[in-house]
Design a protein around this motif. Structure first.
Motif, PDB file in Angstrom:
ATOM      1  N   UNK A  21       0.834  -1.209   0.000  1.00 52.60           N
ATOM      2  CA  UNK A  21       0.000   0.000   0.000  1.00 52.60           C
ATOM      3  C   UNK A  21       0.868   1.258   0.000  1.00 52.60           C
ATOM      4  N   UNK A  22       2.026   1.159   0.617  1.00 52.80           N
ATOM      5  CA  UNK A  22       2.936   2.320   0.691  1.00 52.80           C
ATOM      6  C   UNK A  22       4.265   1.944   0.032  1.00 52.80           C
ATOM      7  N   UNK A  39       4.199   7.086   9.413  1.00 50.25           N
ATOM      8  CA  UNK A  39       4.892   6.705   8.180  1.00 50.25           C
ATOM      9  C   UNK A  39       4.189   7.288   6.948  1.00 50.25           C
ATOM     10  N   UNK A  40       3.104   8.007   7.166  1.00 53.45           N
ATOM     11  CA  UNK A  40       2.456   8.707   6.060  1.00 53.45           C
ATOM     12  C   UNK A  40       1.183   8.058   5.559  1.00 53.45           C
ATOM     13  N   UNK A  44      -7.510   5.922   4.902  1.00 55.98           N
ATOM     14  CA  UNK A  44      -7.907   4.979   3.852  1.00 55.98           C
ATOM     15  C   UNK A  44      -6.768   3.999   3.552  1.00 55.98           C
ATOM     16  N   UNK A  45      -5.532   4.498   3.549  1.00 55.52           N
ATOM     17  CA  UNK A  45      -4.383   3.597   3.361  1.00 55.52           C
ATOM     18  C   UNK A  45      -4.368   2.534   4.466  1.00 55.52           C
ATOM     19  N   UNK A  47      -6.830   1.456   6.239  1.00 58.59           N
ATOM     20  CA  UNK A  47      -7.941   0.510   6.061  1.00 58.59           C
ATOM     21  C   UNK A  47      -7.606  -0.508   4.968  1.00 58.59           C
ATOM     22  N   UNK A  48      -6.953  -0.051   3.887  1.00 54.62           N
ATOM     23  CA  UNK A  48      -6.549  -0.977   2.812  1.00 54.62           C
ATOM     24  C   UNK A  48      -5.557  -2.017   3.342  1.00 54.62           C
ATOM     25  N   UNK A  51      -7.341  -4.560   5.499  1.00 51.29           N
ATOM     26  CA  UNK A  51      -8.184  -5.447   4.704  1.00 51.29           C
ATOM     27  C   UNK A  51      -7.358  -6.497   3.969  1.00 51.29           C
TER      28      UNK A  51
ATOM     29  N   UNK B  68       2.097   5.639  -3.678  1.00 50.32           N
ATOM     30  CA  UNK B  68       0.957   5.263  -2.837  1.00 50.32           C
ATOM     31  C   UNK B  68      -0.349   5.857  -3.387  1.00 50.32           C
ATOM     32  N   UNK B  71      -1.301   4.031  -6.827  1.00 50.51           N
ATOM     33  CA  UNK B  71      -1.849   2.689  -6.621  1.00 50.51           C
ATOM     34  C   UNK B  71      -3.375   2.668  -6.721  1.00 50.51           C
ATOM     35  N   UNK B 130     -11.152  -3.521  -1.412  1.00 51.96           N
ATOM     36  CA  UNK B 130     -10.278  -2.538  -0.761  1.00 51.96           C
ATOM     37  C   UNK B 130     -11.103  -1.312  -0.344  1.00 51.96           C
ATOM     38  N   UNK B 131     -10.954  -0.892   0.918  1.00 55.31           N
ATOM     39  CA  UNK B 131     -11.763   0.222   1.422  1.00 55.31           C
ATOM     40  C   UNK B 131     -11.574   1.508   0.631  1.00 55.31           C
ATOM     41  N   UNK B 132     -10.424   1.661  -0.014  1.00 57.86           N
ATOM     42  CA  UNK B 132     -10.184   2.907  -0.757  1.00 57.86           C
ATOM     43  C   UNK B 132     -11.131   3.056  -1.943  1.00 57.86           C
TER      44      UNK B 132
END
Lengths: 86, 409
Positions: A21-22, A39-40, A44-45, A47-48, A51, B68, B71, B130-132
């Motif tokens: 994700x990052x 870490x930024x 939403x990040x 949560x991803x 998940x 990020x 993505x 994915x929640x996003x």
């Protein structure tokens, strides 16, 4: 069905998805005390990440039960405990 | 009303990324048509479906777009960021108060292919979606992404007007600057990312070609030619920076064009059929606002999609507006139809032609429906244009027209 995993295995899985994700953190030297927020990662990040970890571990638990961890180590503690109870 | 200009622009398209590459391809008449290859542009497991169009081959992303964000950013959003970067740099918008910069993203339902792919990916395991997706499925994610990346703190919105969206974004941006809502406003015609579902419906409805040229993609896109059988899709996007002439001059910018007149009218018609009356009304209003006689217009950039009825209707409106003597070409014959993006991409094409003193060719115009008009045919033409008008139309009764004046005219 979730299977029991060691704390270190869960930690490795969490870090894999944090890096997914990052992507900027590929070479970051993670510590269990690292905060995803610091870490930024935005909400939403985060949560991803959670998940993706849930799917990898075949966990299906209410998200509200995963609120609260302040660092990666605490998140791993929580997920590890859930796996142990599964 | 203050004197408004297009002070900077960016373009990303299948025929080139960046306005220099875009203009070079336009003047050379170099196309990129073929079978659509992008995942999600044909039904899974069905190789017989064959839609034609032009796709962006190698998108170069701006360094300020972090991995990020990329993505979860759709193709439409990534292309928007890349296109805005070019316009932003040219306009030196870092020198403008961020709270006084606006962004109007022209288009609605732009991310269809992205949504279809994501829904297919998570089918049967929806609990792990994915929640996003909660934010990325919204068209306004393009506003969120662009304002975050560029630090824009004025207003932003999406503005849907079907295939007129890009031009209407420019009109709205001009109104915002004229009203004092922003000092500089970016109008961005967003890439419409069609999935095979939209391609199928547009084909079935008779809007998208090409049954006739299914095996000859280079021949399929032929606005205003007698053998046309519908529009051919093209991926593209343009960003136009609108501000007052004084504001542009203050940052040392030489504007591309003055925005002399704008019109945006409806046909009171939900359907797809064009309206001669509506198009004529838009043209007359735009020229009237510009205070220019039709005989002064040197160049018409038509909507010209290749629709059998649409092209003929538009030419009648152009002639009835007194513009039959003006030079005319068809940008979509080279770029394809960018749908939500088209109006902005074509205004960018007009601006680049004004600056170059040159009009781009029209591809595949072998047998024009109105041979007596002043067509720029297979070869580009040297011509200093003082006054130009561009038209856009959209399903659901949208008509718009924008009249541009050369800065030295």
């Amino acid at each position: 069905m979730a299977e029991v995993k060691s704390w270190d295995e869960v930690y490795a899985i969490v870090l894999k998805h944090v890096r997914d994700v990052l992507p900027e953190l590929q070479s970051h030297a993670f510590q269990p005390s690292d905060s995803l927020r610091e870490l930024g990662a935005n909400s939403i990040d985060r949560a991803d990440i959670v998940m993706e970890v849930m799917e990898t571990l075949s966990l299906d638990i209410p998200r509200v039960e995963l609120l609260g961890p302040r660092c990666i180590g605490e998140l791993v503690d929580l997920i590890h405990a859930k796996l142990g109870n599964a | 009303m203050p004197e408004l200009v297009i002070s900077a622009l960016g373009v990303t398209s299948a025929i080139g990324q960046g306005k220099a590459a875009f203009a070079e391809a336009l003047f050379a008449g170099r196309h990129a048509f073929g079978r659509l290859q992008r995942p999600g542009r044909s039904e899974p497991g069905d190789d017989s479906a064959c839609f034609l169009g032009a796709e962006i081959a190698d998108l170069s992303l701006p360094p300020r777009l972090p991995a990020r964000s990329a993505r979860t950013a759709s193709l439409a959003a990534q292309v928007a960021a890349a296109t805005l970067q070019e316009a932003w740099d040219e306009a030196r918008l870092d020198q403008v108060d961020a709270g006084r910069i606006g962004l109007v993203v022209g288009g609605s339902n732009m991310q269809q292919r992205e949504l279809v792919r994501l829904q297919a990916e998570f089918a049967g395991r929806a609990q792990y979606l994915r929640p996003s997706y909660a934010t990325s499925f919204l068209d306004t994610d393009i506003c969120g992404l662009c304002t975050e990346l560029f630090g824009i703190r004025g207003f932003a919105c999406t503005l849907g007007a079907a295939s007129a969206s890009g031009q209407i974004a420019l009109i709205q941006a001009a109104q915002a600057v004229a009203a004092g809502q922003a000092d500089a406003c970016i109008a961005l015609g967003a890439l419409m990312d069609l999935s095979y579902w939209e391609c199928q419906a547009l084909r079935s409805a008779g809007a998208m070609g090409s049954d006739v040229f299914a095996g000859e993609p280079a021949q399929a896109c032929r606005p205003f030619d007698r053998r046309r059988d519908g529009f051919i899709y093209g991926e593209n996007c343009a960003a136009l920076v609108v501000e007052t002439a004084a504001s542009a001059r203050a940052r040392g910018l030489e504007p591309y064009a003055h925005i002399a007149g704008c019109a945006w009218v409806m046909d009171a018609n939900r359907s797809t059929n064009p309206s001669h009356e509506g198009e004529l009304r838009a043209l007359r209003q735009a020229l009237g606002q510009a205070g220019v006689d039709a005989a002064m217009i040197d160049y018409v950039n038509p909507h010209g999609t290749g629709s059998p009825l649409g092209d003929e209707t538009e030419l009648r409106a152009i002639c009835d507006a007194g513009l039959a003597a003006a030079s005319i070409n068809a940008t979509k014959s080279i770029t394809g139809h960018g749908l939500t993006a088209a109006g902005a991409v074509e205004l960018a094409a007009v601006a680049l032609q004004l600056r170059a003193g040159r009009l781009h060719p029209t591809r595949n115009l072998d047998d024009p429906v109105a041979p007596g008009l002043n067509w720029v045919g297979a070869q580009a033409r040297q011509q200093s244009v003082r006054w130009a008008v561009s038209l856009s139309m959209g399903f659901g009764g949208f008509n718009s027209a924008v009249c541009l004046r050369h800065p030295q005219a």
